[in-house]
Motif scaffolding. Structure first.
Motif, PDB file in Angstrom:
ATOM      1  N   LEU A 653       0.719  -1.121  -0.147  1.00  0.00           N
ATOM      2  CA  LEU A 653       0.074   0.136  -0.180  1.00  0.00           C
ATOM      3  C   LEU A 653       0.914   1.316   0.035  1.00  0.00           C
ATOM      4  O   LEU A 653       0.306   2.428  -0.073  1.00  0.00           O
ATOM      5  CB  LEU A 653      -0.831   0.064   1.149  1.00  0.00           C
ATOM      6  CG  LEU A 653      -1.778  -1.057   1.238  1.00  0.00           C
ATOM      7  CD1 LEU A 653      -2.826  -1.025   2.503  1.00  0.00           C
ATOM      8  CD2 LEU A 653      -2.683  -1.395   0.100  1.00  0.00           C
ATOM      9  N   ALA A 654       2.093   1.226  -0.042  1.00  0.00           N
ATOM     10  CA  ALA A 654       3.045   2.282   0.105  1.00  0.00           C
ATOM     11  C   ALA A 654       2.914   3.229  -1.329  1.00  0.00           C
ATOM     12  O   ALA A 654       3.101   2.562  -2.392  1.00  0.00           O
ATOM     13  CB  ALA A 654       4.415   2.143   0.211  1.00  0.00           C
ATOM     14  N   PRO A 655       2.432   4.429  -1.340  1.00  0.00           N
ATOM     15  CA  PRO A 655       2.307   5.143  -2.476  1.00  0.00           C
ATOM     16  C   PRO A 655       3.577   5.252  -3.409  1.00  0.00           C
ATOM     17  O   PRO A 655       4.616   5.607  -2.691  1.00  0.00           O
ATOM     18  CB  PRO A 655       1.610   6.360  -1.950  1.00  0.00           C
ATOM     19  CG  PRO A 655       2.257   6.446  -0.809  1.00  0.00           C
ATOM     20  CD  PRO A 655       2.135   5.129  -0.108  1.00  0.00           C
ATOM     21  N   VAL A 680      -3.641   9.470  -7.403  1.00  0.00           N
ATOM     22  CA  VAL A 680      -2.776   8.280  -6.770  1.00  0.00           C
ATOM     23  C   VAL A 680      -2.554   7.064  -7.823  1.00  0.00           C
ATOM     24  O   VAL A 680      -3.610   6.773  -8.296  1.00  0.00           O
ATOM     25  CB  VAL A 680      -3.585   7.855  -5.539  1.00  0.00           C
ATOM     26  CG1 VAL A 680      -2.601   6.842  -4.812  1.00  0.00           C
ATOM     27  CG2 VAL A 680      -3.675   8.962  -4.416  1.00  0.00           C
ATOM     28  N   ALA A 681      -1.362   6.631  -8.021  1.00  0.00           N
ATOM     29  CA  ALA A 681      -0.966   5.608  -9.228  1.00  0.00           C
ATOM     30  C   ALA A 681      -1.431   4.400  -8.368  1.00  0.00           C
ATOM     31  O   ALA A 681      -1.301   4.104  -7.137  1.00  0.00           O
ATOM     32  CB  ALA A 681       0.357   5.691  -9.540  1.00  0.00           C
ATOM     33  N   ASP A 682      -1.477   3.406  -9.235  1.00  0.00           N
ATOM     34  CA  ASP A 682      -1.620   1.958  -8.795  1.00  0.00           C
ATOM     35  C   ASP A 682      -0.340   1.616  -7.949  1.00  0.00           C
ATOM     36  O   ASP A 682       0.713   2.300  -8.236  1.00  0.00           O
ATOM     37  CB  ASP A 682      -1.665   0.986  -9.836  1.00  0.00           C
ATOM     38  CG  ASP A 682      -3.242   1.194 -10.764  1.00  0.00           C
ATOM     39  OD1 ASP A 682      -3.869   1.704 -10.312  1.00  0.00           O
ATOM     40  OD2 ASP A 682      -3.161   0.589 -11.914  1.00  0.00           O
ATOM     41  N   ALA A 693      -3.400  -2.374  -5.622  1.00  0.00           N
ATOM     42  CA  ALA A 693      -4.247  -1.539  -5.138  1.00  0.00           C
ATOM     43  C   ALA A 693      -4.425  -0.459  -6.124  1.00  0.00           C
ATOM     44  O   ALA A 693      -3.419   0.214  -6.514  1.00  0.00           O
ATOM     45  CB  ALA A 693      -3.587  -0.724  -3.821  1.00  0.00           C
ATOM     46  N   ASP A 694      -5.698  -0.346  -6.661  1.00  0.00           N
ATOM     47  CA  ASP A 694      -6.171   0.474  -7.808  1.00  0.00           C
ATOM     48  C   ASP A 694      -5.915   1.870  -7.528  1.00  0.00           C
ATOM     49  O   ASP A 694      -6.257   2.659  -6.423  1.00  0.00           O
ATOM     50  CB  ASP A 694      -7.463   0.110  -8.245  1.00  0.00           C
ATOM     51  CG  ASP A 694      -7.619  -1.309  -8.690  1.00  0.00           C
ATOM     52  OD1 ASP A 694      -6.765  -1.664  -9.149  1.00  0.00           O
ATOM     53  OD2 ASP A 694      -8.670  -1.866  -8.698  1.00  0.00           O
ATOM     54  N   GLY A 695      -5.326   2.581  -8.344  1.00  0.00           N
ATOM     55  CA  GLY A 695      -5.111   4.118  -8.242  1.00  0.00           C
ATOM     56  C   GLY A 695      -6.397   4.750  -8.536  1.00  0.00           C
ATOM     57  O   GLY A 695      -7.253   4.131  -8.868  1.00  0.00           O
TER      58      GLY A 695
END
Length: 763
Positions: A653-655, A680-682, A693-695
């Motif tokens: 989950l780290a962006p 927020v990117a994938d 985790a979808d962006g």
């Protein structure tokens, strides 16, 4: 214990000795030539952080909390003084300097339209991003308490258990959960809850009323000596207004049964303001059913009373009382397969009894006094009462196929705290040296910290229950040496001592009844700032910080990593190529000795491995015309676990890439509006990136128009009505009809198109 206490006492002794050494040899080294104070005209309160320039010289100063600035060792003659403060009309005046007596200047600035030309670049500006924050507060209307955090460039939040639970925070390649790696305070009081029933560092900011926020002091990385526990990825201190310009009443209503009422009232009259006294009361009520199939029935009530008095221009007393209560229902995190199979809609719930309630009561008083030779002594005391009760179900029917896996987490907490610091400017080798020495103590008394198994909010069996006592004593020394008007060096050292105690209240348990532990941490800092020109500032920040581990983990025999260390470096620049363009960019690096992983279903915090993060931040603010502004923040990060198997080094989950920006239009006292995006990117949802985790990309808008004493406002979120996931987790769960568990993405859906209208009456 005795050895560590001795180290702490020795550190304090060295700090005090150093202070008096400096005081003895340097107190009278500088001769004050100009001494001034800056007030806001409407409130007659000091304006801290105003920029004061002596034109046609390299000298720049900023006002302190008293609104005071000084210039020293000036030759006799006439000087042109320029005073700027965002949102106020710039002031210019000519002053005569004499070697006989200091020139005294008192300035009252009038409120005005925002102008980026008033933002200055200098080596003495040690936190350039705070300038950007001040611009944003002027340009972006606040909508709710959650959006306060979004004012920090690069910070993303997510709500995943109803509107009453604290938001999940993401910053600089961290999934900070609810606050494990970000130090959050409000008016100097801690927001992070150590050894919290739901997770280490849990930070609920809903007790803040958005309209009372005056400024956000923040920084990224572990570089500030006065910030300790949790200040690894960064920190933020939210500061409420010391005074109100006007009284106001506000009513808002929107989709999904969203209603809000706000009142803000001055308590004292004009005569008191002339004597530098201000007091006000603000109260807020919010109700919302939300966009879920299951109405969340969110009720929130806030009230704040604040008082400030300035005595003889040398003593400032601030005091405040506040109360907050909230209760809500929640749809929790739902499995993707349940939606695909048609069991529920994407706004549905598997366990309809999730939700919670919480309350927080704050009392604080601070006394700031100007001593001889312009030394400033500040002392603050605070008392916080806090209650928390949360029902969650992360794994559905994985562990208990009959009753389900609902858990209850609850606690009652009292926090006692003191912090004080002494600031003084000396001279070292003929150059200004600003010294800041501080110390403090925070003590948390937690009663009945509980984790239990439940069904439909009915108790089934205990899992964990105990009392927690945790104390954190600290001291720091921070020295800033202005080697020239262009070059400034800050060196600092911080010492933290922790004491943990856990009393197990479960009967017939194998765990010892009482367990204790204590640890300490030394954190050095070094920050260098150099102004290449009046338009370009370069800075290098380095330092160490830490976050503490949960007391229930820290007291275990042979526990390691109780205070895991973070080591970081920022190399950045602030650039103002012309009056209406302001930019900041930084390359950064951060190593962490240990991650903290919260296991919600078991109610424990597990130590994980070492991690490394590095990346790039870029922020720009551009004033296209007198009324039109554009801004953008771009943040790139590469977070990785260290010493792990190949291909399993991703941090869930780290962006890795985020960006926010948009356009804002405002005219003096008439119309203001904004169109903004969030991106927020994938990103990986687990260690080997087998789940994503979808962006998302969202557009929001606000428009407001003022007619005499009335302001009409309309705001919209998710203008494109995107289907997006606000929170996402890799979760092993089982539905009631399933014989085997499934590991996949469980998520909380983000808001569909939402519109809200409001009216404010000011008087």
């Amino acid at each position: 214990m005795a050895a560590e206490n001795k180290k702490f006492k020795n550190f304090l002794a060295v700090s005090i000795f150093f202070w008096f050494l400096c005081l003895t040899f340097s107190a009278s080294a500088h001769k004050i030539s100009i001494r001034g104070v800056v007030y806001g005209k409407n409130t007659n309160t000091p304006l801290p952080g105003a920029t004061v320039q002596l034109l046609n010289t390299p000298k720049i100063s900023t006002t302190d909390n008293f609104g005071v600035y000084i210039f020293t060792d000036l030759a006799d003659g006439a000087y042109e003084l320029q005073i700027s403060y965002l949102g106020y009309v710039q002031s210019r005046t000519t002053v005569e300097v004499s070697s006989i007596t200091p020139t005294k200047v008192v300035t009252h600035l009038e409120p005005g339209n925002l102008q980026l030309s008033e933002v200055a670049v200098s080596a003495t500006q040690d936190k350039p991003l705070n300038i950007i924050s001040a611009v944003d507060l002027q340009m972006r209307p606040l909508q709710n308490s959650q959006e306060i955090l979004r004012f920090i460039p690069g910070l993303v939040i997510a709500q995943h258990a109803g509107g009453g639970k604290a938001e999940q925070i993401f910053l600089r390649g961290f999934d900070i959960d609810h606050g494990t790696d970000m130090n959050l305070t409000a008016d100097g009081m801690p927001v992070n809850m150590v050894s919290h029933a739901h997770g280490q560092g849990y930070s609920d900011l809903h007790f803040l009323i958005p309209e009372t926020i005056q400024a956000v002091d923040f920084g990224k990385g572990p570089y500030q000596a006065n910030k300790g526990n949790f200040a690894t990825a960064g920190y933020a201190d939210f500061r409420t207004r010391t005074a109100l310009d006007k009284n106001s009443l506000k009513l808002e209503a929107g989709r999904f049964d969203n209603y809000r009422a706000l009142g803000m009232f001055n308590v004292l009259g004009p005569a008191a303001r002339q004597n530098h006294q201000n007091a006000y009361v603000a109260a807020e009520y919010l109700f919302s059913n939300g966009y879920f199939d299951l109405p969340q029935d969110l009720n929130r009530f806030n009230v704040l009373g604040r008082y400030q008095v300035i005595i003889n221009d040398k003593t400032i007393i601030n005091a405040s009382l506040s109360a907050f209560r909230s209760n809500w229902g929640a749809s929790g995190q739902i499995p993707e397969r349940a939606v695909k199979q048609g069991l529920i809609s994407r706004f549905g719930a598997i366990d309809s009894s999730e939700g919670g309630s919480t309350a927080r009561y704050n009392a604080t008083v601070s006394l700031e006094r100007m001593l001889a030779h312009d030394a400033v002594l500040k002392n603050q005391l605070y008392l916080i009462k806090y209650d928390f009760d949360l029902y969650s179900n992360f794994t559905l029917f994985l562990n208990d196929p009959v009753n389900g896996d609902e858990i209850r987490q609850r606690e009652k907490r009292t926090i006692y705290g003191y912090q004080g610091n002494l600031e003084k400017e000396f001279s070292l080798l003929g150059k200004p040296l600003r010294s800041d020495i501080g110390l403090g103590l925070r003590y948390d008394d937690v009663n009945g910290s509980e984790l239990s198994r439940n069904r439909n909010q009915t108790f089934l069996a205990p899992v964990q229950k105990g009392n927690i006592n945790e104390a954190n004593a600290f001291a720091y020394v921070s020295e800033t040496w202005e080697l020239s008007p262009r070059l400034s060096v800050n060196a600092a050292l911080r010492f933290d001592q922790f004491y943990f105690k856990y009393q197990n209240l479960l009967p017939n348990d194998t765990l010892a009844t009482v367990l204790k532990a204590n640890r300490h941490r030394l954190s050095p800092k070094l920050n260098i700032s150099y102004a290449l020109s009046p338009a370009v500032q370069v800075y290098l920040n380095t330092g160490q910080g830490f976050h503490s581990n949960d007391a229930r983990v820290s007291v275990q025999p042979n526990a390691r990593g109780i205070l895991p260390k973070a080591t970081g470096t920022d190399l950045g620049f602030t650039f103002k190529p012309f009056d209406r363009l302001f930019m900041n960019a930084a390359l950064w690096f951060l190593d962490l000795e240990q991650e903290l992983v919260y296991v919600g279903d078991e109610g424990i915090v597990e130590p994980s491995g070492k991690t490394r993060r590095y990346g790039l931040n870029f922020s720009a603010r551009y004033q296209l015309t007198n009324n039109l502004f554009a801004d953008a923040d771009v943040n790139l990060a590469k977070p990785r676990a260290r010493h792990t198997d190949a291909g399993a080094y991703y941090i869930p989950l780290a962006p890795t890439a985020t960006s926010v920006g948009g356009f804002t239009y405002q005219t003096p006292n008439k119309f203001r509006g904004s169109l903004r995006y969030r991106y927020v990117a994938d990103r990986p949802a687990n260690e080997d990136y087998s789940l994503t985790a979808d962006g998302y990309f969202l557009l929001d808008a606000v428009a407001a128009y003022t007619v005499k004493k009335l302001e009409f406002k309309i705001s919209a979120e998710n203008l494109l009505n995107q289907e997006w996931k606000e929170a996402q987790f890799e979760t092993e769960s089982r539905l009631r009809h399933e014989t085997e568990p499934v590991t996949e993405i469980n998520f909380t859906p983000g808001s569909p198109f939402f519109i809200k209208a409001g009216i404010t009456y000011s008087f």
